[in-house]
Design a protein around this motif. Sequence first.
Motif, mmCIF file in Angstrom:
data_model
loop_
_atom_site.group_PDB
_atom_site.id
_atom_site.type_symbol
_atom_site.label_atom_id
_atom_site.label_comp_id
_atom_site.label_asym_id
_atom_site.label_seq_id
_atom_site.Cartn_x
_atom_site.Cartn_y
_atom_site.Cartn_z
ATOM 1 N N THR A 31 0.829 -1.197 0.000
ATOM 2 C CA THR A 31 0.000 0.000 0.000
ATOM 3 C C THR A 31 0.865 1.249 0.000
ATOM 4 O O THR A 31 1.831 1.344 0.749
ATOM 5 N N TYR A 33 0.717 5.769 -0.497
ATOM 6 C CA TYR A 33 -0.153 6.922 -0.250
ATOM 7 C C TYR A 33 0.514 8.206 -0.741
ATOM 8 O O TYR A 33 1.727 8.293 -0.827
ATOM 9 N N TYR A 35 0.141 12.153 0.753
ATOM 10 C CA TYR A 35 -0.424 13.068 1.739
ATOM 11 C C TYR A 35 0.028 14.483 1.396
ATOM 12 O O TYR A 35 1.123 14.686 0.863
ATOM 13 N N GLN A 37 0.694 18.231 3.209
ATOM 14 C CA GLN A 37 0.805 18.970 4.463
ATOM 15 C C GLN A 37 0.859 20.458 4.152
ATOM 16 O O GLN A 37 1.762 20.918 3.461
ATOM 17 N N PHE A 42 -1.071 20.893 8.833
ATOM 18 C CA PHE A 42 -2.181 19.950 8.762
ATOM 19 C C PHE A 42 -1.924 18.935 7.673
ATOM 20 O O PHE A 42 -1.624 19.297 6.528
ATOM 21 N N LEU A 43 -2.055 17.651 8.013
ATOM 22 C CA LEU A 43 -1.703 16.559 7.118
ATOM 23 C C LEU A 43 -2.977 15.888 6.633
ATOM 24 O O LEU A 43 -3.771 15.396 7.433
ATOM 25 N N ILE A 45 -4.824 13.167 3.824
ATOM 26 C CA ILE A 45 -4.631 12.110 2.839
ATOM 27 C C ILE A 45 -5.202 12.547 1.494
ATOM 28 O O ILE A 45 -6.233 13.208 1.423
ATOM 29 N N SER A 48 -4.802 6.666 -1.748
ATOM 30 C CA SER A 48 -4.242 5.400 -1.270
ATOM 31 C C SER A 48 -4.306 4.416 -2.415
ATOM 32 O O SER A 48 -5.332 4.333 -3.104
ATOM 33 N N ASN A 50 -3.491 0.237 -3.273
ATOM 34 C CA ASN A 50 -3.138 -1.077 -2.766
ATOM 35 C C ASN A 50 -2.909 -2.005 -3.948
ATOM 36 O O ASN A 50 -3.802 -2.152 -4.795
ATOM 37 N N ILE A 56 -8.372 4.908 -2.311
ATOM 38 C CA ILE A 56 -8.893 6.148 -1.730
ATOM 39 C C ILE A 56 -8.540 7.303 -2.661
ATOM 40 O O ILE A 56 -7.386 7.466 -3.054
ATOM 41 N N GLU A 58 -9.402 11.140 -2.149
ATOM 42 C CA GLU A 58 -10.058 11.961 -1.139
ATOM 43 C C GLU A 58 -10.434 13.325 -1.703
ATOM 44 O O GLU A 58 -9.853 14.339 -1.325
ATOM 45 N N PHE A 90 3.895 14.374 0.825
ATOM 46 C CA PHE A 90 4.581 13.198 1.357
ATOM 47 C C PHE A 90 4.051 11.940 0.685
ATOM 48 O O PHE A 90 2.842 11.701 0.645
ATOM 49 N N SER A 94 2.684 1.378 3.571
ATOM 50 C CA SER A 94 2.384 0.584 4.762
ATOM 51 C C SER A 94 2.104 -0.857 4.346
ATOM 52 O O SER A 94 1.928 -1.169 3.168
ATOM 53 N N VAL A 102 2.681 3.521 8.980
ATOM 54 C CA VAL A 102 2.923 4.267 7.747
ATOM 55 C C VAL A 102 4.345 4.805 7.773
ATOM 56 O O VAL A 102 4.760 5.476 8.719
#
Lengths: 113, 110
Positions: A31, A33, A35, A37, A42-43, A45, A48, A50, A56, A58, A90, A94, A102
Amino acid sequence: DTAVSQTPKYLVTQMGNDKSIKCEQNLGHDTMYWYKQDSKKFLKIMFSYNNKELIINETVPNRFSPKSPDKAHLNLHINSLELGDSAVYFCASSQETDLYLVYFGAGTRLSVL
Amino acid sequence: ELKVEQNPLFLSMQEGKNYTIYCNYSTTSDRLYWYRQDPGKSLESLFVLLSNGAVKQEGRLMASLDTKARLSTLHITAAVHDLSATYFCAGESGTYKYIFGTGTRLKVLA
């Protein structure tokens, strides 16, 4: 030997340009991701994946297009950059067998002028 | 959708003192994580808490989880300057979706 590596570390560009950030992990994780920031730390997502499949998304603008050519890579392409895209991005990965901890890359600081 | 709130947002403390950072989350989360971020750096994992009553300790940091209260705490004992960083808690909002708290910026003064 960096576990999650992303390039470039810094990216300064003009509004309207298109840019890409590359990410590779050598942990054997399934998996990955992205992200974002913001300046207030504030972080949030963004995506995602897999086993190369998008899991995901978002509510990220469709100017952002992730691509996962294989399990070890997840790249992020951004079209028509806007001032509000300035942030640190970022990449992370995971694995279920590792309690889904993560592991983050070093980050790419994107500045849109 | 899971919401994760931390307090305080900023914490300035003297070396040698104890303090606790609180992490409240709004709905069930299978796991609760704590991460540390040094200025300009990436995030590194500190703890993962799996069940009610779980307690994990590493050096001067101790994390605990109360799933009934939907609360996790990160306790700092006898703070030292090296602990200055931003600390994040994170919960799971479904598979592969981690929601991070707002972060607590800790500054330990000599």
